[in-house]
Design a protein around this motif. Sequence first.
Motif, PDB file in Angstrom:
ATOM      1  N   ILE A   1       9.799 -68.448  60.605  1.00  0.00           N
ATOM      2  CA  ILE A   1      11.034 -68.981  60.047  1.00  0.00           C
ATOM      3  C   ILE A   1      11.540 -68.033  58.970  1.00  0.00           C
ATOM      4  O   ILE A   1      10.791 -67.647  58.073  1.00  0.00           O
ATOM      5  N   GLN A   2      12.804 -67.660  59.059  1.00  0.00           N
ATOM      6  CA  GLN A   2      13.460 -66.822  58.051  1.00  0.00           C
ATOM      7  C   GLN A   2      14.349 -67.726  57.222  1.00  0.00           C
ATOM      8  O   GLN A   2      15.153 -68.481  57.758  1.00  0.00           O
ATOM      9  N   GLY A   3      14.185 -67.675  55.895  1.00  0.00           N
ATOM     10  CA  GLY A   3      15.002 -68.535  55.056  1.00  0.00           C
ATOM     11  C   GLY A   3      15.083 -68.043  53.630  1.00  0.00           C
ATOM     12  O   GLY A   3      14.598 -66.969  53.294  1.00  0.00           O
ATOM     13  N   LYS A   4      15.698 -68.848  52.801  1.00  0.00           N
ATOM     14  CA  LYS A   4      15.897 -68.513  51.395  1.00  0.00           C
ATOM     15  C   LYS A   4      14.595 -68.702  50.616  1.00  0.00           C
ATOM     16  O   LYS A   4      13.878 -69.687  50.803  1.00  0.00           O
ATOM     17  N   THR A   5      14.313 -67.777  49.716  1.00  0.00           N
ATOM     18  CA  THR A   5      13.148 -67.864  48.849  1.00  0.00           C
ATOM     19  C   THR A   5      13.270 -69.089  47.954  1.00  0.00           C
ATOM     20  O   THR A   5      14.347 -69.391  47.443  1.00  0.00           O
ATOM     21  N   LEU A   6      12.168 -69.789  47.761  1.00  0.00           N
ATOM     22  CA  LEU A   6      12.166 -70.968  46.896  1.00  0.00           C
ATOM     23  C   LEU A   6      12.166 -70.560  45.427  1.00  0.00           C
ATOM     24  O   LEU A   6      11.557 -69.551  45.057  1.00  0.00           O
ATOM     25  N   ASP A   7      12.797 -71.390  44.588  1.00  0.00           N
ATOM     26  CA  ASP A   7      12.721 -71.139  43.158  1.00  0.00           C
ATOM     27  C   ASP A   7      11.329 -71.551  42.671  1.00  0.00           C
ATOM     28  O   ASP A   7      10.582 -72.260  43.367  1.00  0.00           O
ATOM     29  N   ALA A   8      10.951 -71.106  41.483  1.00  0.00           N
ATOM     30  CA  ALA A   8       9.596 -71.327  40.962  1.00  0.00           C
ATOM     31  C   ALA A   8       9.253 -72.814  40.852  1.00  0.00           C
ATOM     32  O   ALA A   8       8.128 -73.223  41.147  1.00  0.00           O
ATOM     33  N   GLU A   9      10.200 -73.637  40.441  1.00  0.00           N
ATOM     34  CA  GLU A   9       9.949 -75.076  40.289  1.00  0.00           C
ATOM     35  C   GLU A   9       9.625 -75.727  41.635  1.00  0.00           C
ATOM     36  O   GLU A   9       8.699 -76.531  41.751  1.00  0.00           O
ATOM     37  N   THR A  10      10.363 -75.374  42.662  1.00  0.00           N
ATOM     38  CA  THR A  10      10.118 -75.924  43.996  1.00  0.00           C
ATOM     39  C   THR A  10       8.806 -75.386  44.556  1.00  0.00           C
ATOM     40  O   THR A  10       7.997 -76.141  45.107  1.00  0.00           O
ATOM     41  N   ARG A  11       8.574 -74.092  44.401  1.00  0.00           N
ATOM     42  CA  ARG A  11       7.345 -73.470  44.912  1.00  0.00           C
ATOM     43  C   ARG A  11       6.099 -74.085  44.285  1.00  0.00           C
ATOM     44  O   ARG A  11       5.067 -74.240  44.930  1.00  0.00           O
ATOM     45  N   ALA A  12       6.191 -74.470  43.026  1.00  0.00           N
ATOM     46  CA  ALA A  12       5.060 -75.065  42.312  1.00  0.00           C
ATOM     47  C   ALA A  12       4.648 -76.412  42.906  1.00  0.00           C
ATOM     48  O   ALA A  12       3.524 -76.865  42.689  1.00  0.00           O
ATOM     49  N   GLN A  13       5.526 -77.047  43.678  1.00  0.00           N
ATOM     50  CA  GLN A  13       5.214 -78.339  44.284  1.00  0.00           C
ATOM     51  C   GLN A  13       4.435 -78.219  45.593  1.00  0.00           C
ATOM     52  O   GLN A  13       3.954 -79.226  46.124  1.00  0.00           O
ATOM     53  N   LEU A  14       4.293 -77.011  46.116  1.00  0.00           N
ATOM     54  CA  LEU A  14       3.553 -76.811  47.363  1.00  0.00           C
ATOM     55  C   LEU A  14       2.071 -77.063  47.136  1.00  0.00           C
ATOM     56  O   LEU A  14       1.526 -76.717  46.089  1.00  0.00           O
ATOM     57  N   ARG A  15       1.412 -77.637  48.108  1.00  0.00           N
ATOM     58  CA  ARG A  15      -0.010 -77.966  47.987  1.00  0.00           C
ATOM     59  C   ARG A  15      -0.875 -76.897  48.641  1.00  0.00           C
ATOM     60  O   ARG A  15      -0.597 -76.442  49.751  1.00  0.00           O
ATOM     61  N   ASP A  16      -1.928 -76.530  47.957  1.00  0.00           N
ATOM     62  CA  ASP A  16      -2.954 -75.626  48.493  1.00  0.00           C
ATOM     63  C   ASP A  16      -2.365 -74.346  49.093  1.00  0.00           C
ATOM     64  O   ASP A  16      -2.782 -73.907  50.165  1.00  0.00           O
ATOM     65  N   LEU A  17      -1.409 -73.751  48.400  1.00  0.00           N
ATOM     66  CA  LEU A  17      -0.787 -72.523  48.872  1.00  0.00           C
ATOM     67  C   LEU A  17      -1.773 -71.373  48.751  1.00  0.00           C
ATOM     68  O   LEU A  17      -2.235 -71.044  47.656  1.00  0.00           O
ATOM     69  N   GLY A  18      -2.151 -70.780  49.869  1.00  0.00           N
ATOM     70  CA  GLY A  18      -3.092 -69.672  49.879  1.00  0.00           C
ATOM     71  C   GLY A  18      -2.456 -68.390  49.376  1.00  0.00           C
ATOM     72  O   GLY A  18      -1.230 -68.247  49.353  1.00  0.00           O
ATOM     73  N   GLY A  19      -3.269 -67.442  48.996  1.00  0.00           N
ATOM     74  CA  GLY A  19      -2.793 -66.164  48.491  1.00  0.00           C
ATOM     75  C   GLY A  19      -1.978 -65.385  49.504  1.00  0.00           C
ATOM     76  O   GLY A  19      -1.154 -64.557  49.131  1.00  0.00           O
ATOM     77  N   ASP A  20      -2.197 -65.649  50.779  1.00  0.00           N
ATOM     78  CA  ASP A  20      -1.453 -64.943  51.827  1.00  0.00           C
ATOM     79  C   ASP A  20      -0.387 -65.839  52.471  1.00  0.00           C
ATOM     80  O   ASP A  20       0.101 -65.570  53.555  1.00  0.00           O
ATOM     81  N   GLU A  21      -0.018 -66.928  51.790  1.00  0.00           N
ATOM     82  CA  GLU A  21       0.973 -67.860  52.306  1.00  0.00           C
ATOM     83  C   GLU A  21       2.204 -67.901  51.399  1.00  0.00           C
ATOM     84  O   GLU A  21       2.127 -67.592  50.222  1.00  0.00           O
ATOM     85  N   ASP A  22       3.321 -68.305  51.988  1.00  0.00           N
ATOM     86  CA  ASP A  22       4.549 -68.511  51.231  1.00  0.00           C
ATOM     87  C   ASP A  22       5.365 -69.551  51.970  1.00  0.00           C
ATOM     88  O   ASP A  22       5.013 -69.964  53.075  1.00  0.00           O
ATOM     89  N   ALA A  23       6.453 -69.971  51.389  1.00  0.00           N
ATOM     90  CA  ALA A  23       7.333 -70.950  52.014  1.00  0.00           C
ATOM     91  C   ALA A  23       8.775 -70.558  51.737  1.00  0.00           C
ATOM     92  O   ALA A  23       9.058 -69.907  50.741  1.00  0.00           O
ATOM     93  N   VAL A  24       9.654 -70.948  52.648  1.00  0.00           N
ATOM     94  CA  VAL A  24      11.083 -70.697  52.491  1.00  0.00           C
ATOM     95  C   VAL A  24      11.838 -71.963  52.848  1.00  0.00           C
ATOM     96  O   VAL A  24      11.312 -72.838  53.529  1.00  0.00           O
ATOM     97  N   PHE A  25      13.085 -72.060  52.399  1.00  0.00           N
ATOM     98  CA  PHE A  25      13.948 -73.183  52.760  1.00  0.00           C
ATOM     99  C   PHE A  25      14.869 -72.753  53.885  1.00  0.00           C
ATOM    100  O   PHE A  25      15.454 -71.672  53.847  1.00  0.00           O
ATOM    101  N   VAL A  26      14.997 -73.614  54.899  1.00  0.00           N
ATOM    102  CA  VAL A  26      15.975 -73.405  55.970  1.00  0.00           C
ATOM    103  C   VAL A  26      16.702 -74.727  56.213  1.00  0.00           C
ATOM    104  O   VAL A  26      16.119 -75.795  56.062  1.00  0.00           O
TER     105      VAL A  26
END
Length: 67
Positions: free
Chosen positions: A29-54
């Motif tokens: 999935i290609q999407g917009k980078t999350l802001d720090a506040e939203t990213r902080a809500q992700l659970r168990d984010l691994g060092g090689d993982e990320d999330a984007v908004f689509v």
Amino acid sequence: MQLKFMWKDSGSNVGNCPAMYRADGGYVIQGKTLDAETRAQLRDLGGDEDAVFVPANVVDRIRGLDG
């Protein structure tokens, strides 16, 4: 990893748009980078993982696909 473009945001006409790609065993999935506040809500984010908004219209289309 080899990617095959599937579709992009239905409201987009040019670059810089959320999109979906098929890959062996899954999707990218290609999407917009999350802001720090939203990213902080992700659970168990691994060092090689990320999330984007689509937008929902990019992902919802997968419902009609067969494995």
